[in-house]
Design a protein around this motif. Structure first.
Motif, short mmCIF file in Angstrom:
data_model
loop_
_atom_site.label_atom_id
_atom_site.label_comp_id
_atom_site.label_asym_id
_atom_site.label_seq_id
_atom_site.Cartn_x
_atom_site.Cartn_y
_atom_site.Cartn_z
N UNK A 57 0.85 -1.19 0.00
CA UNK A 57 0.00 0.00 0.00
C UNK A 57 0.88 1.24 0.00
N UNK A 58 0.48 2.24 -0.79
CA UNK A 58 1.24 3.49 -0.88
C UNK A 58 0.28 4.66 -0.79
N UNK A 59 0.60 5.59 0.10
CA UNK A 59 -0.18 6.81 0.26
C UNK A 59 0.75 7.99 0.00
N UNK A 69 5.44 10.50 1.14
CA UNK A 69 4.93 9.16 0.93
C UNK A 69 4.99 8.35 2.21
N UNK A 70 3.98 7.50 2.39
CA UNK A 70 3.98 6.50 3.45
C UNK A 70 3.55 5.19 2.80
N UNK A 133 1.12 9.82 -8.47
CA UNK A 133 0.81 10.75 -7.37
C UNK A 133 1.44 12.12 -7.67
N UNK A 134 2.70 12.13 -8.10
CA UNK A 134 3.38 13.40 -8.39
C UNK A 134 2.66 14.16 -9.50
N UNK A 135 2.23 13.43 -10.51
CA UNK A 135 1.50 14.05 -11.63
C UNK A 135 0.19 14.67 -11.14
N UNK A 136 -0.54 13.93 -10.32
CA UNK A 136 -1.81 14.44 -9.79
C UNK A 136 -1.59 15.72 -8.97
#
Length: 142
Positions: A57-59, A69-70, A133-136
């Motif tokens: 899982x990545x948040x 990131x976690x 995530x970075x793109x979002x």
């Protein structure tokens, strides 16, 4: 520290090992053990990276313009891999994450040289999710 500086440190760390897979995997397991616990609310399908050999899982959150990131994984080697990637990409700007030539870093650190095909696929999926995530976050800023 910049992404490149962190990557250079990691490449230096990995160069201390001989080409033995076991030493590098042991190092990754140690990194995985040091990964902080992930809040249980993120251990859902929404944060699951599909295609990894074990559940992972990545948040990500954007804090003060930087992505934090976690993560967690059910198995220690994927946990170590994501810990390594978090070390590289956490607390960096979305643009810097997107601009990074991560394939070059993977090659320099020789990470793909000692993973089975399934773990290489998992590594690619982890990197892809980090970049998504970075793109979002980068799009949200505009």
């Amino acid at each position: 520290m910049s992404i490149k500086e962190i990557q250079d440190e990691i490449v230096d760390e990995f160069s201390m090992f001989d080409d033995s897979t076991s030493e590098k995997l042991e190092y990754l397991v140690d990194l995985g053990k040091s990964l902080p616990a992930l809040d249980e609310k993120y251990k859902t399908d929404d944060y699951l990276i599909r295609g990894c050999q074990s559940d992972l899982w990545l948040n990500a959150e954007l804090l003060d313009g930087k992505v934090v990131f976690t993560a967690s994984a059910a198995a220690m080697i994927p946990r170590g891999i994501i810990a390594l990637l978090i070390r590289v990409f956490s607390n960096q700007t979305p643009k810097d994450i997107l601009d990074d030539d991560t394939a070059k870093f993977i090659e320099r650190a020789k990470l793909n040289n000692f993973f089975q095909m399934t773990r290489s696929n998992g590594l690619e999926k982890m990197i892809k999710q980090i970049k998504l995530y970075a793109l979002a976050f980068n799009v949200k800023k505009k």
